[in-house]
Design a protein around this motif. Structure first.
Motif, PDB file in Angstrom:
ATOM      1  N   ASN A  78       2.614   1.820  -3.416  1.00 38.67           N
ATOM      2  CA  ASN A  78       1.690   2.387  -4.394  1.00 38.67           C
ATOM      3  C   ASN A  78       1.484   3.872  -4.167  1.00 38.67           C
ATOM      4  O   ASN A  78       1.466   4.660  -5.111  1.00 38.67           O
ATOM      5  N   ARG A 124       3.014   6.597  -6.783  1.00 39.49           N
ATOM      6  CA  ARG A 124       2.066   7.492  -7.456  1.00 39.49           C
ATOM      7  C   ARG A 124       2.470   8.952  -7.255  1.00 39.49           C
ATOM      8  O   ARG A 124       2.537   9.730  -8.213  1.00 39.49           O
ATOM      9  N   HIS A 129       0.829  -1.211   0.000  1.00 38.00           N
ATOM     10  CA  HIS A 129       0.000   0.000   0.000  1.00 38.00           C
ATOM     11  C   HIS A 129       0.860   1.257   0.000  1.00 38.00           C
ATOM     12  O   HIS A 129       0.579   2.214  -0.716  1.00 38.00           O
TER      13      HIS A 129
END
Length: 132
Positions: free
Chosen positions: A27, A31, A24
């Protein structure tokens, strides 16, 4: 779009490599790192405490923390002072990074980051190329 960042994360983003994070977190960091790299003039709001990069942190999701908040707050304060940042103010990411690169030396980088677990693991010591 405005990204919220605590001051020391301006340092971390320069050396981020995606290691040792949960899926998590990777990511989230991937991003935001890509967004800022592709759009360096993105507006960034400086915040005290958790920011957009912290959003997927296991510590905030009820598991063991990797960060000791008082240490992180101290680092935030040092970076804020070094760069003259004001909490609650919006900056262009590229302007802050340009200022950071102009002011960063090997000694300052070591003084700021040598207590961090990422530094101790050697994951970000090469973040600032001019720090020989």
């Amino acid at each position: 779009m405005v990204i919220s960042l605590r001051p020391h994360h301006f340092l971390c983003l320069q050396g981020y490599k995606g290691f040792n994070y949960s899926a998590h977190q990777v990511n989230s960091w991937n991003r935001i790192t890509k967004l800022l790299k592709d759009n360096p003039d993105t507006d960034v709001l400086t915040v005290s405490g958790s920011d957009d990069l912290c959003a997927k942190c296991p510590a905030l999701m009820g598991t063991k923390s990797r960060c000791i908040e008082k240490n992180v707050k101290s680092l935030d304060d040092k970076v804020k002072d070094l760069l003259g940042l004001v909490i609650g103010k919006i900056y262009k990411y590229s302007d802050v990074v340009k200022d950071l690169n102009a002011k960063m030396t090997k000694e300052i980088h070591s003084q700021l980051c040598s207590g961090c677990m990422w530094w101790k693991r050697g994951l970000c010591r090469d973040s600032f190329k001019q720090t020989t």
